[in-house]
Design an enzyme around this catalytic site. Structure first.
Site, mmCIF file in Angstrom:
data_model
loop_
_atom_site.group_PDB
_atom_site.id
_atom_site.type_symbol
_atom_site.label_atom_id
_atom_site.label_comp_id
_atom_site.label_asym_id
_atom_site.label_seq_id
_atom_site.Cartn_x
_atom_site.Cartn_y
_atom_site.Cartn_z
ATOM 1 N N ARG A 123 -12.444 14.695 -0.362
ATOM 2 C CA ARG A 123 -12.177 14.692 -1.801
ATOM 3 C C ARG A 123 -11.249 13.555 -2.231
ATOM 4 N NH1 ARG A 123 -11.954 20.285 -0.911
ATOM 5 N NH2 ARG A 123 -13.907 21.340 -1.517
ATOM 6 N N LYS A 144 -14.096 1.089 -10.314
ATOM 7 C CA LYS A 144 -15.480 1.598 -10.385
ATOM 8 C C LYS A 144 -16.094 1.493 -8.997
ATOM 9 C CE LYS A 144 -17.050 1.032 -15.151
ATOM 10 N NZ LYS A 144 -18.067 0.371 -16.021
ATOM 11 N N GLU A 186 -19.990 -13.661 -13.086
ATOM 12 C CA GLU A 186 -18.974 -12.713 -13.596
ATOM 13 C C GLU A 186 -17.701 -13.466 -13.995
ATOM 14 O OE1 GLU A 186 -19.470 -9.424 -14.136
ATOM 15 O OE2 GLU A 186 -20.632 -8.528 -12.490
ATOM 16 N N LYS A 228 -9.773 -8.812 -16.161
ATOM 17 C CA LYS A 228 -10.198 -7.462 -15.767
ATOM 18 C C LYS A 228 -9.010 -6.511 -15.743
ATOM 19 C CE LYS A 228 -13.301 -4.648 -13.466
ATOM 20 N NZ LYS A 228 -14.563 -4.586 -12.715
ATOM 21 N N GLU A 238 -13.222 3.710 -19.272
ATOM 22 C CA GLU A 238 -14.292 3.220 -20.165
ATOM 23 C C GLU A 238 -14.555 4.190 -21.304
ATOM 24 O OE1 GLU A 238 -17.751 1.663 -18.123
ATOM 25 O OE2 GLU A 238 -18.799 1.368 -20.015
ATOM 26 N N ARG A 242 -13.139 -0.807 -22.344
ATOM 27 C CA ARG A 242 -13.643 -1.304 -21.053
ATOM 28 C C ARG A 242 -15.136 -1.623 -21.099
ATOM 29 N NH1 ARG A 242 -12.360 0.736 -14.836
ATOM 30 N NH2 ARG A 242 -13.743 -0.795 -13.855
ATOM 31 N N ASN A 246 -19.084 -4.872 -19.619
ATOM 32 C CA ASN A 246 -20.499 -4.635 -19.359
ATOM 33 C C ASN A 246 -21.407 -5.615 -20.104
ATOM 34 O OD1 ASN A 246 -22.653 -1.919 -18.911
ATOM 35 N ND2 ASN A 246 -21.033 -2.389 -17.493
ATOM 36 N N HIS A 249 -25.014 -6.392 -19.025
ATOM 37 C CA HIS A 249 -25.393 -5.441 -17.979
ATOM 38 C C HIS A 249 -26.475 -4.449 -18.409
ATOM 39 C CE1 HIS A 249 -21.927 -7.156 -16.040
ATOM 40 N NE2 HIS A 249 -22.063 -6.413 -14.990
ATOM 41 N N HIS A 253 -28.782 -4.614 -15.387
ATOM 42 C CA HIS A 253 -29.005 -3.503 -14.438
ATOM 43 C C HIS A 253 -30.470 -3.071 -14.417
ATOM 44 C CE1 HIS A 253 -24.575 -1.942 -14.132
ATOM 45 N NE2 HIS A 253 -24.817 -2.952 -13.324
ATOM 46 N N HIS A 266 -27.081 -9.436 -8.537
ATOM 47 C CA HIS A 266 -26.402 -8.883 -9.721
ATOM 48 C C HIS A 266 -25.963 -9.989 -10.673
ATOM 49 C CE1 HIS A 266 -24.051 -6.170 -12.153
ATOM 50 N NE2 HIS A 266 -22.987 -6.934 -12.005
HETATM 51 N N1 LIG Z 1 -17.406 -1.937 -9.159
HETATM 52 C C1 LIG Z 1 -17.434 -2.926 -10.037
HETATM 53 O O1 LIG Z 1 -16.647 -2.997 -11.004
HETATM 54 C C2 LIG Z 1 -18.436 -4.024 -9.833
HETATM 55 C C3 LIG Z 1 -18.286 -5.226 -10.527
HETATM 56 C C4 LIG Z 1 -19.247 -6.219 -10.330
HETATM 57 C C5 LIG Z 1 -20.291 -6.024 -9.444
HETATM 58 N N2 LIG Z 1 -20.372 -4.847 -8.774
HETATM 59 C C6 LIG Z 1 -21.429 -4.634 -7.792
HETATM 60 O O2 LIG Z 1 -21.259 -5.611 -6.753
HETATM 61 C C7 LIG Z 1 -22.530 -5.846 -6.123
HETATM 62 C C8 LIG Z 1 -22.734 -7.342 -5.958
HETATM 63 O O3 LIG Z 1 -21.647 -7.840 -5.193
HETATM 64 P P1 LIG Z 1 -21.815 -9.193 -4.362
HETATM 65 O O4 LIG Z 1 -22.476 -10.217 -5.218
HETATM 66 O O5 LIG Z 1 -20.512 -9.486 -3.768
HETATM 67 O O6 LIG Z 1 -22.918 -8.772 -3.280
HETATM 68 P P2 LIG Z 1 -22.796 -8.433 -1.716
HETATM 69 O O7 LIG Z 1 -21.646 -7.576 -1.412
HETATM 70 O O8 LIG Z 1 -24.153 -7.979 -1.325
HETATM 71 O O9 LIG Z 1 -22.535 -9.888 -1.039
HETATM 72 C C9 LIG Z 1 -23.515 -10.882 -1.243
HETATM 73 C C10 LIG Z 1 -24.104 -11.390 0.108
HETATM 74 O O10 LIG Z 1 -23.159 -12.316 0.677
HETATM 75 C C11 LIG Z 1 -22.790 -11.901 1.996
HETATM 76 N N3 LIG Z 1 -21.375 -12.236 2.138
HETATM 77 C C12 LIG Z 1 -20.326 -11.548 1.637
HETATM 78 N N4 LIG Z 1 -19.175 -12.215 1.860
HETATM 79 C C13 LIG Z 1 -19.524 -13.358 2.533
HETATM 80 C C14 LIG Z 1 -18.796 -14.467 3.023
HETATM 81 N N5 LIG Z 1 -17.463 -14.550 2.871
HETATM 82 N N6 LIG Z 1 -19.474 -15.457 3.649
HETATM 83 C C15 LIG Z 1 -20.818 -15.385 3.786
HETATM 84 N N7 LIG Z 1 -21.578 -14.360 3.329
HETATM 85 C C16 LIG Z 1 -20.924 -13.365 2.701
HETATM 86 C C17 LIG Z 1 -23.090 -10.442 2.050
HETATM 87 O O11 LIG Z 1 -23.349 -10.039 3.377
HETATM 88 C C18 LIG Z 1 -24.328 -10.336 1.157
HETATM 89 O O12 LIG Z 1 -25.495 -10.650 1.901
HETATM 90 C C19 LIG Z 1 -23.578 -5.176 -7.002
HETATM 91 O O13 LIG Z 1 -23.973 -3.967 -6.417
HETATM 92 C C20 LIG Z 1 -22.820 -4.885 -8.298
HETATM 93 O O14 LIG Z 1 -23.340 -3.730 -8.937
HETATM 94 C C21 LIG Z 1 -19.481 -3.843 -8.949
HETATM 95 O O1 LIG Z 2 -15.601 -2.787 -14.428
HETATM 96 C C1 LIG Z 2 -16.385 -2.579 -15.371
HETATM 97 O O2 LIG Z 2 -16.216 -1.718 -16.258
HETATM 98 C C2 LIG Z 2 -17.624 -3.384 -15.452
HETATM 99 O O3 LIG Z 2 -18.489 -3.128 -16.295
HETATM 100 C C3 LIG Z 2 -17.762 -4.500 -14.459
HETATM 101 C C4 LIG Z 2 -19.207 -4.894 -14.202
HETATM 102 O O4 LIG Z 2 -19.234 -6.293 -13.937
HETATM 103 C C5 LIG Z 2 -19.764 -4.195 -12.983
HETATM 104 O O5 LIG Z 2 -21.048 -4.688 -12.663
HETATM 105 C C6 LIG Z 2 -19.787 -2.668 -13.059
HETATM 106 O O6 LIG Z 2 -20.117 -2.122 -11.820
HETATM 107 C C7 LIG Z 2 -20.831 -2.178 -14.046
HETATM 108 O O7 LIG Z 2 -20.404 -0.903 -14.408
HETATM 109 P P1 LIG Z 2 -21.465 0.260 -14.749
HETATM 110 O O8 LIG Z 2 -20.571 1.367 -15.259
HETATM 111 O O9 LIG Z 2 -22.401 -0.279 -15.767
HETATM 112 O O10 LIG Z 2 -22.181 0.609 -13.485
HETATM 113 ZN ZN LIG Z 3 -21.192 -6.779 -13.117
#
Ligand SMILES: NC(=O)c1ccc[n+]([C@@H]2O[C@H](COP(=O)([O-])OP(=O)(O)OC[C@H]3O[C@@H](n4cnc5c(N)ncnc54)[C@H](O)[C@@H]3O)[C@@H](O)[C@H]2O)c1
Ligand SMILES: O=C(O)C(=O)C[C@@H](O)[C@H](O)[C@H](O)COP(=O)(O)O
Ligand SMILES: [Zn+2]
Length: 369
Positions: A123, A144, A186, A228, A238, A242, A246, A249, A253, A266
């Site tokens: 949890r 998130k 981003e 951010k 959000e 917040r 998005n 997005h 998405h 992404h």
């Molecule tokens: N939680 C949030 O607020 C938030 C915000 C933005 C995006 N996201 C999510 O993040 C994801 C995309 O993240 P991403 O673009 O980092 O993708 P990812 O984590 O898949 O990394 C991209 C690719 O690069 C490789 N890689 C990572 N670090 C590396 C390095 N230092 N050197 C070489 N290769 C490397 C990974 O293995 C992967 O193949 C999506 O799922 C998106 O929804 C979440």
């Molecule tokens: O942190 C946030 O809030 C964002 O919207 C950041 C986005 O860049 C990110 O991709 C986030 O994961 C999207 O949020 P979601 O709630 O639409 O899944």
């Molecule tokens: Zn994003």
């Protein structure tokens, strides 16, 4: 090293950004009061592991932490309940307890997946973000965390804030070009929603950023994290503000889901989405220049600005209906008012968005817009 703080009322956490930050991992883990009496679990992926895992594990063990690790397949498809179960299995086998922490060493996929594992294991246990992609300047901050469902992105998740974010710029230097561009999407977003001067800086420094100039990267990621952190500090869950994070997005998405996770990165998907939002802004009386600047910027960074024509419009619109910003049957859509300022609109119709999707596919709807 630059330091930022995410202020969340009763608690806050630091973000450390700079070259060589990892060298201070023991001191920074101690400052966060992470336990040496309970095991840590480092989660990474199959492309990061051969590049950076050994050094992180050595630093943790030299610092007296009992650390184990698990590796998930690289790529978006690892943001899944199946991989979550695998991490929990490893955590149980490693004897993690409620004083343990999960350490996400990777990009946004690892950060979201490992973060949701931390949010849900027993949890909720603590977790640390060690981002290794440019895009993860966004995903590692704000709490998130989630996994995908075949029908919708990030639809199974939580808000679970990290204890700290260690952003070592040196870890980014192994990124392949496509990932560099996707991550910078981003960065550009953070300028478009908040800071016109930073947007101009991004336009002036594209070559430095695309070539992974460490000084330019440090500055851009500091500003991106700062935007951010400011927004999340004002609206953690959000309820309102917040949503501006998005931008792009709603369409983005849907494109990721329809194209197949990982086919369209992404950062590429939201680039298209942000160009669409800029075009839609004209429907609400805002200047055409916003679209011209937005499209020109993404093109300069080698990011897509149109929807791959083979993606079916009805499928995109259907996927969009799962957007988490929908409330009480109303679509909530982020529209740019000017470069550096956006608004949260609740009067955008599904038909207006459909027309933008068709426009982004290059289909002629000139008489509509
Ligand atoms: N939680 C949030 O607020 C938030 C915000 C933005 C995006 N996201 C999510 O993040 C994801 C995309 O993240 P991403 O673009 O980092 O993708 P990812 O984590 O898949 O990394 C991209 C690719 O690069 C490789 N890689 C990572 N670090 C590396 C390095 N230092 N050197 C070489 N290769 C490397 C990974 O293995 C992967 O193949 C999506 O799922 C998106 O929804 C979440
Ligand atoms: O942190 C946030 O809030 C964002 O919207 C950041 C986005 O860049 C990110 O991709 C986030 O994961 C999207 O949020 P979601 O709630 O639409 O899944
Ligand atoms: Zn994003």
């Amino acid at each position: 090293m630059r330091e930022l703080t995410v202020e969340l009322g009763e608690r806050s956490y630091p973000i450390y950004i700079g070259q060589g930050v990892l060298n201070d991992i023991t001191a920074l883990f101690d400052r966060a009061k992470l336990s040496r009496k309970s095991p840590l679990l480092v989660v990474t992926d199959s492309e990061v592991a051969p590049l950076h895992l050994e050094r992180v594990m050595a630093l943790l063990r030299e610092g007296g932490f009992a650390a184990t690790f698990c590796v998930v397949p690289a790529g978006e498809t690892s943001k899944s309940l199946a991989q979550l179960e695998g991490i929990v299995t490893t955590a149980l086998q490693a004897g993690l307890d409620r004083s343990s922490a999960i350490v996400a060493l990777g990009g946004g996929v690892v950060g979201d997946l490992a973060g949701f594992a931390a949010a849900s294991f027993m949890r909720g246990i603590r977790f640390v973000q060690i981002p290794t992609t440019i895009l993860a300047h966004d995903s590692s901050v704000g709490g998130k965390v989630a996994v995908n469902h075949p029908m919708a992105k990030n639809i199974i998740g939580a808000f679970h804030q990290p204890e700290l974010v260690l952003f070592d710029i040196d870890l980014l230097l192994t990124l392949p070009p496509r990932q560099v561009k996707a991550g910078l999407s981003e960065v550009i977003k953070h300028g478009l929603i908040w800071d016109a001067a930073f947007t101009q800086w991004c336009d002036d420094n594209a070559e430095r950023l695309l070539s992974l100039d460490p000084e330019a990267l440090s500055y851009a990621l500091y500003i991106g994290c700062k935007v951010k952190a400011i927004v999340v500090s004002q609206d953690e869950r959000e309820n309102d503000l917040r949503a501006i994070l998005n931008l792009g997005h709603t369409i983005g998405h849907a494109l990721e889901a329809v194209a197949g996770y990982g086919e369209l990165l992404h950062g590429e998907a939201i680039s298209i989405g942000m160009v669409g939002a800029a075009k839609l802004a004209q429907e609400f009386g805002y200047s055409e220049e916003i679209h011209e600047v937005t499209k020109g910027l993404f093109l300069k960074y080698g990011l897509p600005v149109s929807i791959p024509p083979h993606l079916d419009t009805d499928s995109i619109m259907s996927a969009m209906m799962h957007d988490k910003k929908f409330k009480e049957g109303t679509m909530v859509y982020i529209i740019p008012m000017e470069i550096g300022k956006v608004e949260i609109r609740k009067d955008v119709t599904v038909e207006q968005v459909r027309q933008i999707v068709e426009l982004l596919k290059g289909e002629s709807v000139a008489d509509v817009l």
